[in-house]
Design a protein around this motif. Structure first.
Motif, PDB file in Angstrom:
ATOM      1  N   TYR A   6       0.834  -1.200   0.000  1.00  0.00           N
ATOM      2  CA  TYR A   6       0.000   0.000   0.000  1.00  0.00           C
ATOM      3  C   TYR A   6       0.871   1.252   0.000  1.00  0.00           C
ATOM      4  O   TYR A   6       0.701   2.170  -0.813  1.00  0.00           O
ATOM      5  CB  TYR A   6      -0.906  -0.033   1.232  1.00  0.00           C
ATOM      6  N   ILE A   7       1.839   1.245   0.911  1.00  0.00           N
ATOM      7  CA  ILE A   7       2.739   2.397   1.001  1.00  0.00           C
ATOM      8  C   ILE A   7       3.466   2.582  -0.320  1.00  0.00           C
ATOM      9  O   ILE A   7       3.580   3.678  -0.857  1.00  0.00           O
ATOM     10  CB  ILE A   7       3.739   2.204   2.163  1.00  0.00           C
ATOM     11  N   ILE A  10       1.131   4.165  -2.919  1.00  0.00           N
ATOM     12  CA  ILE A  10       0.739   5.574  -2.805  1.00  0.00           C
ATOM     13  C   ILE A  10       1.939   6.509  -2.742  1.00  0.00           C
ATOM     14  O   ILE A  10       1.805   7.691  -2.990  1.00  0.00           O
ATOM     15  CB  ILE A  10      -0.202   5.853  -1.606  1.00  0.00           C
ATOM     16  N   GLN A  15       5.536   8.829  -7.479  1.00  0.00           N
ATOM     17  CA  GLN A  15       6.760   9.614  -7.699  1.00  0.00           C
ATOM     18  C   GLN A  15       7.424   9.207  -9.004  1.00  0.00           C
ATOM     19  O   GLN A  15       7.912  10.029  -9.763  1.00  0.00           O
ATOM     20  CB  GLN A  15       7.759   9.415  -6.545  1.00  0.00           C
TER      21      GLN A  15
ATOM     22  N   GLY B   8      -3.647   8.301   3.807  1.00  0.00           N
ATOM     23  CA  GLY B   8      -3.005   7.933   2.535  1.00  0.00           C
ATOM     24  C   GLY B   8      -2.824   9.112   1.605  1.00  0.00           C
ATOM     25  O   GLY B   8      -1.735   9.346   1.082  1.00  0.00           O
ATOM     26  N   ARG B  11      -0.111  11.514   2.612  1.00  0.00           N
ATOM     27  CA  ARG B  11       1.259  11.047   2.369  1.00  0.00           C
ATOM     28  C   ARG B  11       1.586  11.090   0.885  1.00  0.00           C
ATOM     29  O   ARG B  11       2.656  11.533   0.490  1.00  0.00           O
ATOM     30  CB  ARG B  11       1.420   9.627   2.928  1.00  0.00           C
ATOM     31  N   PHE B  12       0.667  10.693   0.056  1.00  0.00           N
ATOM     32  CA  PHE B  12       0.855  10.796  -1.394  1.00  0.00           C
ATOM     33  C   PHE B  12       1.116  12.260  -1.781  1.00  0.00           C
ATOM     34  O   PHE B  12       2.052  12.588  -2.511  1.00  0.00           O
ATOM     35  CB  PHE B  12      -0.394  10.271  -2.114  1.00  0.00           C
ATOM     36  N   TRP B  15       4.670  13.540  -0.486  1.00  0.00           N
ATOM     37  CA  TRP B  15       5.867  13.062  -1.182  1.00  0.00           C
ATOM     38  C   TRP B  15       5.869  13.465  -2.652  1.00  0.00           C
ATOM     39  O   TRP B  15       6.927  13.646  -3.250  1.00  0.00           O
ATOM     40  CB  TRP B  15       6.021  11.546  -1.009  1.00  0.00           C
ATOM     41  N   THR B  16       4.678  13.623  -3.209  1.00  0.00           N
ATOM     42  CA  THR B  16       4.641  14.119  -4.586  1.00  0.00           C
ATOM     43  C   THR B  16       5.103  15.574  -4.621  1.00  0.00           C
ATOM     44  O   THR B  16       5.846  15.985  -5.507  1.00  0.00           O
ATOM     45  CB  THR B  16       3.222  13.971  -5.176  1.00  0.00           C
ATOM     46  N   THR B  19       8.850  15.571  -4.535  1.00  0.00           N
ATOM     47  CA  THR B  19       9.437  15.327  -5.856  1.00  0.00           C
ATOM     48  C   THR B  19       9.349  16.575  -6.725  1.00  0.00           C
ATOM     49  O   THR B  19      10.331  17.011  -7.334  1.00  0.00           O
ATOM     50  CB  THR B  19       8.691  14.177  -6.563  1.00  0.00           C
ATOM     51  N   LEU B  20       8.148  17.171  -6.751  1.00  0.00           N
ATOM     52  CA  LEU B  20       7.941  18.301  -7.660  1.00  0.00           C
ATOM     53  C   LEU B  20       8.767  19.515  -7.231  1.00  0.00           C
ATOM     54  O   LEU B  20       9.382  20.186  -8.063  1.00  0.00           O
ATOM     55  CB  LEU B  20       6.450  18.658  -7.709  1.00  0.00           C
ATOM     56  N   MET B  23      12.408  18.996  -8.006  1.00  0.00           N
ATOM     57  CA  MET B  23      12.674  19.158  -9.443  1.00  0.00           C
ATOM     58  C   MET B  23      12.575  20.621  -9.856  1.00  0.00           C
ATOM     59  O   MET B  23      13.361  21.110 -10.666  1.00  0.00           O
ATOM     60  CB  MET B  23      11.689  18.315 -10.265  1.00  0.00           C
ATOM     61  N   MET B 187       5.412  10.044   8.138  1.00  0.00           N
ATOM     62  CA  MET B 187       4.978  10.563   6.850  1.00  0.00           C
ATOM     63  C   MET B 187       5.017   9.469   5.791  1.00  0.00           C
ATOM     64  O   MET B 187       4.363   9.566   4.765  1.00  0.00           O
ATOM     65  CB  MET B 187       5.853  11.754   6.458  1.00  0.00           C
ATOM     66  N   ILE B 188       5.789   8.414   6.046  1.00  0.00           N
ATOM     67  CA  ILE B 188       5.810   7.300   5.097  1.00  0.00           C
ATOM     68  C   ILE B 188       4.703   6.299   5.416  1.00  0.00           C
ATOM     69  O   ILE B 188       3.911   5.939   4.551  1.00  0.00           O
ATOM     70  CB  ILE B 188       7.195   6.607   5.116  1.00  0.00           C
ATOM     71  N   THR B 189       4.637   5.865   6.671  1.00  0.00           N
ATOM     72  CA  THR B 189       3.695   4.792   7.009  1.00  0.00           C
ATOM     73  C   THR B 189       2.358   5.317   7.492  1.00  0.00           C
ATOM     74  O   THR B 189       1.375   4.585   7.483  1.00  0.00           O
ATOM     75  CB  THR B 189       4.276   3.902   8.136  1.00  0.00           C
TER      76      THR B 189
END
Lengths: 542, 367
Positions: A6-7, A10, A15, B8, B11-12, B15-16, B19-20, B23, B187-189
Motif C-alpha cells: 500500500y505504502i 501511494i 513519484q 493515505g 502522504r501521497f 511526497w509528490t 518530488t515536484l 525538481m 509521513m511514510i507509514t
C-alpha cells in the motif's frame, strides 16, 4: 506485506510516474544530428520536386543572331521582345542607385543611395563614378551628367548572362571589357544565378566578402558548413530563390542604404512564423530574429574586413611605388592607397535590437557623436510594436560592425567626400596623387558641399545585419549561448532587459543566499547543541 | 506507542510535493544560471511541466482539504505559539515535553499552522502567479505584456530562496519528534511513534474528538442507536488500539460510570471519581446519582435516565455537575443501556470534561 504494498503504491509509484512525465524526452524537441529532419516549408518547391522547364531558348531568336557592336545594341534587342521592361528597371534602385525613403528619427523624406551616400569603406562614389559604377546596371555613367532616362544604357547582361563570359571593365563607366562575344553571351541569358548577383554583392568594398561578411564568392559553390541553403550538396538555392522578384522588383534590403521596413526578404516567407516544434522556441521568434541563432558566425569561408583605417594611407616605398602588405591568408594588412585593414574570419556577430528602420549620416549632417554612426539601426527592448502584429517590433539581430577611421572636416564637423579615383595624375584623385587636402577639395566641390580646408580622421561605425551563411540546426546557437552568466555569452553586452540565466539582481541573490546560509547555520548550531546534550533530549531519557 | 496520524492521500500529496519541489528547485536554479545539470533547454521544459503537475496537485489537494474538512487544520492560532517557540529555543535541549500534541484532528503545532498557512496562502500563490507571468506574459504576442521580465523574475527567485530556507528548516525539524526519524517514518507509514505520555494525552483528545463527532452525527442523523460503539470503534481505529478500549478508557480523562435501574452507582472509573472530586472510587459506589446534580437539572437527568432504561441511547450534550465539594464542573454526557442476557439491567455512560472556556464554544456548536 499488504501495508508495504500500500505504502509503495501511494508513495513510490506516483513519484516514479510524476518523474517520468516531467522529464519525458520530447522527441520533437531533439535535433537529430544523424538524420536531418524533413523541414516543412511553404512558398518554395524543394529541389527534389523542381521541374526545370526551359521557357525559351534564346539562341533560336533571330534578333540575337547578330554580331553586336555595342552592348547597348544587346539591350535594345532584349527590349524589342521584352518591351516596357526598361520602365521596371529604371525604377529599380540597381539602376537609380537611390531610393526615396523616410529616415528613421527624422521627419524628412530623402532620396538616398550609392549615388550620394557615404560609408566607411571607399567612402562614396562622388568624383570617382567611372570606376565605382562597374557595379551599376548601366553603361556610361562617367559623372553627374549621366542620363538615367536612356533605356539603351541598361545593362541586361550583367544580371542575365549565363555564359560566364560577360565581364565589366575597371574604370570604364560600367562598360564591359573589350572584345567580348556579345552574340554568344546574349544567347545564353536566363534567370540570374549566384555568379551574376555575386559579382557585385560579393565584391563590394573592393574585395571578396569585404563589406557584408556573409556574402562571399565561396558561396557560388559551398558546403552546408558555409550556407545550409546554398550548399551544392543541399538545396543548392540561388539568390533569387529567396530574393524573389516580380517585374524586376527584387525582395531584400541592405541597411547600408535602406531606411524603411518594407520589401524585405524574410525567413518566414518559407519557414512560417512557427518553424520549430517547440512553443518556447517559436515564441523566441517574437523578439529574436531567426538570424540571431541560425547565423552563429560569419565569414566562414573567407575573411571579411572588420577595420579600415584611412589615416595611415599614403605611405609609399622609397622609390615612390605603392606598398602592398598581406597576411598569410592573403588578406591585405596595408595598402598605400587605402590605409590599414584588419580582417577576420569565423567572426561571432555583434547583437543589437533592430526594428527594420534605419538612419544614415548624410554628407550635410553635423557630427555630434564619435564614433560616427554611419548608419543607425533603430530598435530597443521596449520597442514592442503593436503587440508585434506589425513587423516593426524590435528583435535581436546579429550584425557585423565595420569600424573605420576616415577623413572628416573637424571645423564644419562633417564627414567629407574625397575624390579617390582618376585615370590620370594631377587630377586631385587621392589614389593617384596621395594628397588628402586636394582630393577632399575636389570631392567636396564636385558634390557642391562646403569644406573648411582642414581635415582630420574620425572613427566611424557601420552596421550590417547578417542574413546569409545560415548554419544547420545542430550548429545553431543553443540556449546557454545566451542564457549564461559568462561574460562571453552572446548577449552579454545587450542591455536594457532581463534575460533569464544571464541576469540577476544582486540584492536578491545576497538576501537569498544569506537566508539559506543562516538556515543551515541555525540547523548546525541547534542540532549540535541537541547532540551535545543528547542525554536530555529526545524524550527518551527514561 | 504508535499512533495513526497521516492518511493515505496526505502522504501521497506530501511526497509528490517533495518530488515536484525538488525538481522545480533543481531546474529553476539551473535556469537562473547557478549551475549546469539537465541542460538549459531540458531544464526549462522540465520546469514548465513540473509546474503544471504541481498546479494539478494543488487542485487535488484543495479539493481534498475542503471535502474532508482538513482545511481547518490550517486555521491559525496564536495560542501556545510562545510556548512552541520557547520549546525550540530552550525546552528541546533540556528534554522538556512538547508543549503541544500531534493529533489526527490537530496534527500541526501552532507554529506549523502559521508557517504552512503562510506557504499555502502567500509563497505558493506568489510562485504560481509569478511563474505564469514569467512564462506567458513575456512575449509581445501575449495578450498582456510585462514591461520587463526583471521584477517578476526577482519575485520568483526570492520565493525560491524562501522555499529552500523552508525545506532546510522543515527537514531539520522532522528530527525533533519522539525519535529523530519518527516524524519521517510517520509521513511514510502514517503511524507516528510517540512517548507513552504523549500517546495518553492523545487518546484522551481522540476520545473527546470522536465523541464530539458522534454527537454531531446524532444531531443531524436520526439514527441514534449504537452511536457510542461507533464512536469508540472509530477512535479505536484511529488510535490503532483495537480491543484495548477498556484500558484506554481507564487511562484516559474520560469518566465511565454504570448505574443500576434505581440510579445507584455500580461502577465508576478513576477518572470519573477525579472529575467529581471523590478521593476514592469506593466513596460513590452504591450512592444515588441524584447526588451529582442540582435539583433542577436532576429532573431532566431523571427523565433521560428513564428513557435509556427503555432502550434508548441519549446524548445529553453539555451538563453541569455538582462535585463532592459542592463546586461546579462541566462535561458532556452520553448514556446507553447496560445489557445483560438481552435485558436492560442498568445504564452506563461516558463523561468528558470540558474546560469553562470551551464550554461556551461547545454550546454554540450544539446550537
Amino acid at each position: 506485506m499488504k501495508r508495504i504494498l500500500y505504502i509503495f503504491s501511494i508513495l513510490v509509484i506516483p513519484q516514479f510516474i510524476v518523474y517520468m512525465i516531467i522529464t519525458r524526452t520530447d522527441n520533437q524537441c531533439i535535433v537529430d544530428t544523424e538524420l536531418p529532419a524533413e523541414i516543412e516549408v511553404v512558398n518554395y518547391t524543394k529541389k527534389a520536386d523542381q521541374k526545370n522547364i526551359l521557357v525559351a531558348d534564346h539562341s533560336k531568336f533571330e534578333i540575337l543572331q547578330q554580331e553586336f557592336e555595342r552592348p547597348q545594341d544587346v539591350t535594345l534587342a532584349c527590349l524589342s521582345c521584352h518591351t516596357e521592361r526598361h520602365h521596371e528597371l529604371m525604377a529599380n534602385n540597381h539602376w537609380t542607385w537611390d531610393r526615396t525613403e523616410k529616415l528613421a528619427g527624422r521627419d524628412s523624406v530623402v532620396t538616398l543611395g550609392k549615388r550620394n551616400m557615404i560609408n566607411n569603406f571607399c567612402i562614396g562614389i562622388n568624383g570617382s563614378e567611372k570606376t565605382c559604377v562597374r557595379c551599376h546596371i548601366g553603361y556610361g555613367w562617367e559623372d553627374k551628367s549621366f542620363d538615367f532616362s536612356k533605356k539603351e544604357n541598361i545593362d541586361c547582361l550583367v544580371c542575365h548572362d549565363q555564359s560566364g563570359m560577360y565581364i565589366k571593365a575597371k574604370g570604364a563607366a560600367g562598360y564591359p571589357v573589350e572584345g567580348l562575344n556579345l552574340n554568344i553571351i546574349s544567347q545564353s541569358v536566363g534567370s540570374p544565378k549566384r555568379e551574376n548577383c555575386g559579382i557585385c554583392h560579393y565584391w563590394g568594398g573592393g574585395g571578396n566578402n569585404v563589406k557584408h561578411g556573409d556574402l562571399d564568392k565561396a558561396m557560388n559553390s559551398c558546403s552546408k558548413d558555409v550556407d545550409i541553403h546554398m550548399a551544392i550538396d543541399g538545396e543548392d538555392m540561388s539568390c533569387v530563390a529567396c530574393h524573389t522578384t516580380e517585374n524586376h522588383v527584387i525582395k531584400g534590403k541592405a541597411y547600408a542604404f535602406s531606411s524603411e521596413n518594407k520589401n524585405r526578404a524574410t525567413c518566414t516567407h518559407c519557414h512560417t512564423d512557427a518553424p520549430h516544434n517547440d512553443k518556447i522556441l517559436n515564441q523566441h521568434g517574437d523578439r529574436i530574429a531567426c538570424q540571431t541563432c541560425h547565423i552563429p558566425e560569419y565569414a566562414k569561408a573567407n575573411s571579411t574586413k572588420m577595420v579600415w583605417d584611412w589615416s595611415t594611407a599614403g605611405r609609399l616605398n622609397e622609390d615612390g611605388s605603392q606598398i602592398h602588405e598581406a597576411d598569410a591568408d592573403g588578406n591585405h594588412n596595408y595598402l598605400s592607397i587605402k590605409g590599414t585593414f584588419v580582417y577576420d574570419d569565423h567572426v561571432k556577430p555583434d547583437y543589437i535590437w533592430f526594428n527594420g528602420t534605419a538612419d544614415h549620416v548624410l554628407l550635410t549632417d553635423s557630427i555630434t557623436e564619435i564614433p560616427v554612426q554611419i548608419n543607425t539601426l533603430m530598435g530597443s527592448y521596449n520597442d514592442k510594436g503593436d503587440n508585434c502584429e506589425s513587423t516593426t517590433c524590435s528583435k535581436i539581430w546579429p550584425v557585423k560592425i565595420h569600424r573605420g577611421k576616415q577623413p572628416w572636416d573637424p571645423i564644419l564637423k562633417r564627414i567629407v567626400q574625397p575624390k579617390l579615383w582618376s585615370p590620370n595624375k594631377g587630377d586631385s584623385a587621392y589614389w593617384v596623387d596621395f594628397d588628402w587636402n586636394n582630393s577632399i577639395v575636389a570631392g567636396m566641390r564636385y558634390s557642391d558641399l562646403p569644406y573648411s580646408g582642414e581635415y582630420d580622421f574620425v572613427e566611424t561605425e557601420m552596421y550590417w545585419p547578417l542574413n546569409h551563411q545560415v548554419a544547420s540546426a545542430d550548429k545553431s546557437l543553443q540556449c546557454v549561448d545566451c542564457h549564461t552568466t559568462d561574460n562571453d555569452g552572446r548577449l552579454a553586452k545587450l542591455e536594457g532587459f532581463y534575460l533569464p540565466g544571464r541576469d540577476h539582481y544582486d540584492f536578491i541573490e545576497y538576501i537569498g543566499i544569506l537566508l539559506v546560509l543562516l538556515a543551515v547555520a541555525g540547523v548546525v548550531i541547534h542540532g549540535g547543541i541537541r547532540i551535545v546534550l543528547r542525554k536530555n533530549c529526545l524524550h527518551d531519557k527514561k | 506507542m504508535k499512533v495513526y496520524i497521516y492518511k493515505g492521500f496526505e502522504r501521497f500529496w506530501h511526497w509528490t510535493q517533495v518530488t515536484l519541489i525538488v525538481m522545480l528547485a533543481l531546474t529553476g536554479f539551473e535556469i537562473h544560471g547557478f549551475y549546469e545539470l539537465f541542460g538549459y533547454r531540458e531544464a526549462v521544459m522540465i520546469h514548465d511541466r513540473t509546474a503544471w503537475a504541481f498546479l494539478a496537485l494543488i487542485v487535488f489537494a484543495i479539493f481534498w482539504h475542503f471535502t474532508t474538512g482538513e482545511w481547518k487544520q490550517y486555521i491559525p492560532t496564536l495560542n501556545l505559539v510562545k510556548e512552541q517557540i520557547g520549546y525550540y529555543v530552550t525546552g528541546i535541549f533540556t528534554g522538556a515535553e512538547h508543549p503541544t500534541n500531534k493529533l489526527v484532528y490537530n496534527k500541526f503545532n501552532p507554529l506549523q499552522r502559521l508557517i504552512y498557512l503562510g506557504l499555502k496562502m502567500l509563497v505558493i500563490p506568489v510562485m504560481v502567479i509569478s511563474g505564469f507571468a514569467y512564462m506567458y506574459l513575456n512575449y509581445p504576442n501575449d495578450t498582456f505584456v510585462l514591461g520587463n521580465l526583471g521584477p517578476v523574475a526577482a519575485i520568483h527567485t526570492m520565493g525560491a530562496f524562501f522555499l529552500i530556507v523552508f525545506i532546510i528548516a522543515h527537514v531539520y525539524l522532522t528530527t525533533t519528534g519522539h525519535k529523530p526519524l519518527s516524524s519521517i517514518q510517520a509521513m511514510i507509514t502514517g503511524w507516528e511513534e510517540m512517548s507513552e505520555l504523549e500517546a495518553k494525552e492523545m487518546v484522551k483528545s481522540e476520545m473527546e474528538y470522536s465523541l464530539k463527532v458522534a454527537k454531531h452525527h446524532l444531531i443531524t442523523d436520526k439514527d441514534r442507536s449504537a452511536f457510542l460503539d461507533e464512536a469508540l470503534q472509530e477512535t479505536e481505529e484511529k488510535l490503532g488500539v483495537k480491543n484495548r478500549l477498556h484500558d484506554v478508557l481507564s487511562g484516559s480523562g474520560a469518566g465511565y460510570f454504570r448505574l443500576d435501574t434505581n440510579g445507584d452507582y455500580i461502577e465508576v472509573n478513576k477518572a470519573w471519581a477525579n472529575l467529581y472530586k471523590y478521593e476514592t472510587v469506593e466513596e460513590i459506589i452504591g450512592k444515588n446519582f441524584s447526588l451529582s446534580r442540582s435539583e433542577k437539572s436532576f429532573a431532566q437527568l431523571k427523565g433521560n435516565f428513564d428513557q435509556v432504561l427503555s432502550g434508548e441511547t441519549i446524548e445529553h450534550g453539555l451538563v453541569i455537575r455538582k462535585c463532592q465539594d459542592g463546586s461546579i464542573g462541566y462535561h458532556t454526557l452520553t448514556m446507553t443501556p447496560f445489557m445483560k442476557d438481552n435485558k436492560i439491567i442498568g445504564v452506563q455512560g461516558v463523561i468528558i470534561n470540558i474546560d469553562r472556556d470551551n464550554a461556551s464554544k461547545l454550546q454554540w456548536d450544539n446550537e
